[in-house]
Scaffold this motif. Sequence first.
Motif, mmCIF file in Angstrom:
data_model
loop_
_atom_site.group_PDB
_atom_site.id
_atom_site.type_symbol
_atom_site.label_atom_id
_atom_site.label_comp_id
_atom_site.label_asym_id
_atom_site.label_seq_id
_atom_site.Cartn_x
_atom_site.Cartn_y
_atom_site.Cartn_z
ATOM 1 N N HIS A 89 0.821 -1.225 0.000
ATOM 2 C CA HIS A 89 0.000 0.000 0.000
ATOM 3 C C HIS A 89 0.849 1.266 0.000
ATOM 4 C CE1 HIS A 89 1.126 0.091 4.226
ATOM 5 N NE2 HIS A 89 0.788 -1.179 4.275
ATOM 6 N N GLU A 90 2.160 1.120 0.291
ATOM 7 C CA GLU A 90 3.022 2.303 0.318
ATOM 8 C C GLU A 90 3.415 2.695 -1.099
ATOM 9 O OE1 GLU A 90 6.140 0.952 2.876
ATOM 10 O OE2 GLU A 90 5.172 1.759 4.655
ATOM 11 N N PRO A 91 3.742 3.927 -1.407
ATOM 12 C CA PRO A 91 3.788 5.041 -0.457
ATOM 13 C C PRO A 91 2.460 5.794 -0.352
ATOM 14 C CG PRO A 91 4.666 5.735 -2.545
ATOM 15 C CD PRO A 91 4.219 4.321 -2.732
ATOM 16 N N GLY A 92 1.466 5.374 -1.142
ATOM 17 C CA GLY A 92 0.190 6.099 -1.150
ATOM 18 C C GLY A 92 -0.499 6.116 0.196
ATOM 19 N N HIS A 93 -0.382 5.029 0.924
ATOM 20 C CA HIS A 93 -1.068 4.945 2.220
ATOM 21 C C HIS A 93 -0.098 4.437 3.274
ATOM 22 C CE1 HIS A 93 -4.272 4.774 -0.810
ATOM 23 N NE2 HIS A 93 -4.953 5.479 0.067
ATOM 24 N N LEU A 94 -0.102 5.124 4.384
ATOM 25 C CA LEU A 94 0.848 4.776 5.441
ATOM 26 C C LEU A 94 0.568 3.412 6.042
ATOM 27 C CD1 LEU A 94 1.657 7.908 7.623
ATOM 28 C CD2 LEU A 94 3.195 6.526 6.214
ATOM 29 N N THR A 95 -0.699 3.118 6.238
ATOM 30 C CA THR A 95 -1.051 1.843 6.862
ATOM 31 C C THR A 95 -1.970 1.065 5.935
ATOM 32 O OG1 THR A 95 -3.033 2.717 7.912
ATOM 33 C CG2 THR A 95 -0.986 2.905 9.155
ATOM 34 N N THR A 96 -2.042 -0.253 6.188
ATOM 35 C CA THR A 96 -2.933 -1.097 5.387
ATOM 36 C C THR A 96 -4.384 -0.686 5.608
ATOM 37 O OG1 THR A 96 -1.339 -2.826 5.889
ATOM 38 C CG2 THR A 96 -3.323 -3.503 4.754
ATOM 39 N N ALA A 97 -4.716 -0.351 6.854
ATOM 40 C CA ALA A 97 -6.102 0.032 7.162
ATOM 41 C C ALA A 97 -6.482 1.312 6.407
ATOM 42 C CB ALA A 97 -6.270 0.216 8.667
ATOM 43 N N ALA A 98 -5.545 2.257 6.317
ATOM 44 C CA ALA A 98 -5.840 3.505 5.598
ATOM 45 C C ALA A 98 -6.083 3.222 4.123
ATOM 46 C CB ALA A 98 -4.682 4.489 5.762
ATOM 47 N N PHE A 99 -5.289 2.288 3.582
ATOM 48 C CA PHE A 99 -5.481 1.878 2.187
ATOM 49 C C PHE A 99 -6.884 1.300 1.978
ATOM 50 C CE2 PHE A 99 -5.477 -2.213 -0.111
ATOM 51 C CZ PHE A 99 -5.430 -1.754 -1.420
ATOM 52 N N VAL A 100 -7.286 0.383 2.858
ATOM 53 C CA VAL A 100 -8.615 -0.247 2.720
ATOM 54 C C VAL A 100 -9.713 0.809 2.867
ATOM 55 C CG1 VAL A 100 -10.219 -1.926 3.709
ATOM 56 C CG2 VAL A 100 -7.784 -2.472 3.540
ATOM 57 N N ARG A 101 -9.541 1.660 3.868
ATOM 58 C CA ARG A 101 -10.558 2.684 4.119
ATOM 59 C C ARG A 101 -10.726 3.577 2.887
ATOM 60 N NH1 ARG A 101 -8.339 6.761 7.954
ATOM 61 N NH2 ARG A 101 -7.511 7.470 5.954
ATOM 62 N N ASP A 102 -9.618 4.060 2.342
ATOM 63 C CA ASP A 102 -9.701 5.025 1.243
ATOM 64 C C ASP A 102 -10.065 4.381 -0.088
ATOM 65 O OD1 ASP A 102 -9.007 6.792 3.146
ATOM 66 O OD2 ASP A 102 -6.925 7.054 2.487
ATOM 67 N N ARG A 103 -9.477 3.223 -0.364
ATOM 68 C CA ARG A 103 -9.696 2.637 -1.686
ATOM 69 C C ARG A 103 -11.001 1.859 -1.778
ATOM 70 N NH1 ARG A 103 -5.124 1.693 -4.886
ATOM 71 N NH2 ARG A 103 -6.593 0.782 -6.374
ATOM 72 N N VAL A 104 -11.399 1.221 -0.681
ATOM 73 C CA VAL A 104 -12.634 0.427 -0.705
ATOM 74 C C VAL A 104 -13.824 1.295 -0.306
ATOM 75 C CG1 VAL A 104 -13.764 -1.652 0.167
ATOM 76 C CG2 VAL A 104 -11.300 -1.625 -0.169
ATOM 77 N N GLY A 105 -13.554 2.301 0.526
ATOM 78 C CA GLY A 105 -14.637 3.197 0.918
ATOM 79 C C GLY A 105 -15.415 2.725 2.129
ATOM 80 N N VAL A 106 -14.776 1.921 2.997
ATOM 81 C CA VAL A 106 -15.447 1.520 4.242
ATOM 82 C C VAL A 106 -15.004 2.453 5.370
ATOM 83 C CG1 VAL A 106 -15.701 -0.901 3.598
ATOM 84 C CG2 VAL A 106 -13.627 -0.160 4.766
ATOM 85 N N SER A 107 -15.665 2.339 6.519
ATOM 86 C CA SER A 107 -15.284 3.185 7.658
ATOM 87 C C SER A 107 -13.918 2.764 8.181
ATOM 88 C CB SER A 107 -16.318 3.038 8.778
ATOM 89 O OG SER A 107 -16.222 1.755 9.348
#
Length: 367
Positions: free
Chosen positions: A54-72
């Motif tokens: 997920h790097e470098p776009g997202h610092l954490t895996t959770a941030a990647f899932v949240r932003d790319r999938v659109g879940v809370s």
Amino acid sequence: MALAIELLLDESDALWHESDAELCDGYVAGVRRLVRLQAALAARLAEIDRRRAHEPGHLTTAAFVRDRVGVSGAEAQRLVSEARGLAEHDGLRHAFASAEIDRPRVAMLLHAAGVSPDTFARDEQVLIDTVARLEMSDARRAVDYWRQAADRERFARGVEQLHDRRGLSVSETFGGMIRLDGDLDPESGRLVAAALESLVEPTFLDPTDDRTLRQRRVDALAEICADHLRHGDVPVSGGFRTQVTLSVVPDVLRGEIGEPCELSGLVVTPEAAQRIACDATVTRVVADGGRVLDVGRTTRVVPAAIRRALIARDGGCTHPGCDRPHRWCDAHHITHWADGGSTSLGNLRLLCRRHHRMAHEGSVRRE
Ligand SMILES: [Zn+2]
Ligand SMILES: [Zn+2]
């Protein structure tokens, strides 16, 4: 994985020509496929997490899932924990991937693994086999038993932690509702559920009662609280017993619509104000244009002696067909005291909260 998605999507167009048996079997098979798909996605997410893809776009895996999938954020965190947990437990991962256990059971076992890692490693397969064949509630009980046996001290601490996490908030929403929101520790929760149940269940015997289950629970909770305020040894706050303060402008109580009434800071309709004032411990604050004209003495509208006589005469709710006992009833003035009706036996009848509401707010006519 892509194939599994295609199979599910392709089928939805041609359902009409399937037989009943095919339709049912197809549903069950589809659910199993969905579970396997969830397992495959968890494995994929674990690999993303391991490689830090997920790097470098997202610092954490959770941030990647949240932003790319659109879940809370919370859901993203849950998905990542699930993926990491499965990566660590081969038995669980395989059982999930073969749809032997579903996602709620996986979550339950991962939680158990987190609480008692050593014993879990030893008992993993036994636990999987057990929860796979049990209903969810029984499975949860079985895992609780296992945890208790596995590590008594830790289990006791877990119970203690649940107790510490209890909390309830009461807030007013913009729409004018009051929102109760909270987590109850298991013991208090069961107590509350049993109390609500004891009032809700009998109402299902009445075929004319068309309230939803959720509405019945609210009414039951209000009944319990009303009973507490009426009979209970209520805590004293600021020198006064907790009670209703009804602010009205004089004519409103006599039924002239158009002026707001306040009940402990909540704006209510004149009909509701009349109903509440019908049988309450009331401190009347009579106001005019925001100016307080008169703060009345705090009185019980229906004195104890008259209430006793009323109970002896009516027994319980006097609405036809209603059998609510007197403990849950208000004393209703047939002619309201604000209209000159007397607080005497001849002008009073017992009504349960639901039927009292109908009497004032007019829904009785609908029945
Ligand atoms: Zn009334
Ligand atoms: Zn009733």
